[in-house]
Motif scaffolding. Structure first.
Motif: not given
Lengths: 326, 326
Positions: A319-326, B82-90, B117-120, B106-113
């Motif tokens: 199940g992980l392959e398809k969830s990348a980028g979610e 980071a997530l929260s500020l991105s959500y609010a700004a969005g 949000g822009m991640v540095l 990674d889950a957090k960085k992806d969610a910010v994007r």
């Protein structure tokens, strides 16, 4: 063969009220956006003993007359019915013996023992579990509470959609996973009485597609020992559940093991709740069939949350392959 | 240095009401029996963006005048801010840049994007993140919303215990995890005004015990780059949060990495909810300190539920030994 009626569901609701939770109905902006449907998740993962099965088990246990109850109850189960029957018997203070496949998750066996149940292990096939159970009943005189082919159990499971309907009002469809068919039968029984236009969909793993084939062939087709991560759905229908499935189910929606694992992962990640693979089968079916549910008000039954947290599907690469980028 | 008042908390509650969830308060028979306390779990794991931090971030973002808002906002964060500020700004439609340690999930960085949000990425130290953030602010003119040393953020976090108190009434104690001290400061601010007898306990990993040592030494002690699975708690206090911690916190309760992992495992297994390790720090502190909480009405703040589901503590062998037989 006694087929339960909606009066039995109403009586069950009164009987079990003080022994089970009225579980919450959750919503998710994420999944609504993903599917285009208005989804209402009935969260039986928060139920006593961690699954809806405590409804039917409690209805059977608390409906026994004192003369029968003194010999206790017994059953076979792939897990959640075992837990639930043990919970209910423990609350009534009567003996309970459960035959469980040796391959069932240790977490479930331990939890049965934690509720005071006696566990007997058998080979992982329907034939093996039924044979061992017969021996137990012959020896102890216990009342056999079948996990689904029992009118008391079906009536008890019917209380779940009764609450769902009370909570959110008319639904266009309800989706629930199907194994032996207890939850689906209870759902058909209740909804056909209180909301006959609501379509009932049974969600099933492709790897254990006996209900799908049964509906096509017009008779009960049995699998023995199918392989799926949805361990609660490996069993086959029996006459009472076939009655409801054959008369009321709109369709059976199949999903792959990868789709089950991915749906489970997404529910955990986005809704922050723990559901077991069987529950994820219903979610996966909605995700796969956007065309059916788009624009509809849909009830989804999350049947339970009893998972071995050390053996999650995505640890096996599912199940992980398809969830990348979610 | 402006120290926020309870009026600021009330204003924040009005300002953010339509942007955040009023999260549920759950109870657990299992944990009440285990600890002898009446526990009330404020479930910020179900909060928008998956954590309480959206309260403070939304208060800061929606409190900006239009002239400031057009330059956007920026911050550094180990994840949830980071997530929260991105959500609010969005939601307000303004730019947001966040500096995150390259070791953040990674889950957090992806969610910010995902929130726009822009991640540095920077090295995982307080010094590194602050230096990179300064560059961003100098370049863009963005409003710096510090994850905790900001009066708007502290007032926003104070809305959490305001809701908890409205929901369950007088509490003998509130336990929350502490990293930089934003949630604890907001909790102190609110409870000292509406329920001054309620004791506030800060729960902290032994591996990142800067607050424990700060209280003993009477000054802010800083750790740089401590190692703990509670990745949200690696940062150190700043003057505004030290003000509240030094004046209002009854004690700091330390817990080991194994205790954090075990508490997290038990919450998932028994309550069927996903909480992150930082939240489990509060649960672990209550389990370890039965003597303090036995017989008391205790609020426990589950601060968030953002977890990388492929890297759970018990997959690394943490916390499992002691949970055998639960």
């Amino acid at each position: 063969m006694y087929i339960p009626t909606f009066d039995d569901v109403k009586a069950a609701h009164e009987r079990i009220r003080s022994h089970v939770h009225r579980t919450p109905v959750l919503t998710s902006t994420f999944f609504n956006t993903m599917t285009g449907a208005d989804l209402y998740f009935k969260c039986e993962n928060f139920q006593k003993a961690g699954a809806f099965k405590v409804r039917g088990a409690s209805n059977a246990v608390f409906g026994l007359c004192a003369d029968k109850a003194k010999y206790g109850v017994a059953s076979h189960s792939s897990g959640n019915h075992a837990l639930s029957l043990s919970y209910a018997a423990g609350r009534r203070g009567i003996d309970v013996t459960v035959v469980m496949p040796r391959t069932a998750p240790d977490a479930k066996k331990d939890a049965v023992r934690g509720y005071g149940g006696m566990v007997l292990e058998c080979e992982p096939s329907t034939a093996a579990r039924e044979a061992m159970l017969k021996d137990v009943v012959d020896e102890t005189g216990a009342d056999f509470v079948h996990p689904y082919n029992d009118h008391r159990v079906i009536a008890g499971q019917g209380t779940c959609s009764l609450e769902l309907n009370e909570e959110v009002g008319p639904l266009d469809a309800v989706v629930a996973p199907i194994g032996g068919g207890g939850m689906i039968s209870g759902t058909c029984l209740t909804m056909s009485n209180i909301s006959p236009h609501t379509k009932i969909y049974a969600a099933e793993p492709e790897n254990a597609d006996d209900v799908y084939r049964s509906l096509r062939e017009g008779r009960i087709v049995e699998d023995d020992a199918p392989q799926t991560i949805a361990d609660g759905l490996k069993v086959s229908m029996r006459p009472r559940t076939w009655h409801f499935v054959s008369n009321h189910v709109a369709d059976v929606l199949l999903v792959s093991e990868d789709e089950i694992a991915r749906a489970m992962y997404l529910v955990w990640q986005r809704m922050k709740i723990v559901i077991e693979p069987s529950s994820a089968v219903a979610m996966a079916a909605v995700i796969r069939n956007r065309d059916i549910f788009n624009g509809k008000r849909v009830g989804v039954i999350f049947t339970g949350g009893n998972v071995d947290l050390t053996k999650l599907p995505w640890m096996q690469g599912l199940g992980l392959e398809k969830s990348a980028g979610e």
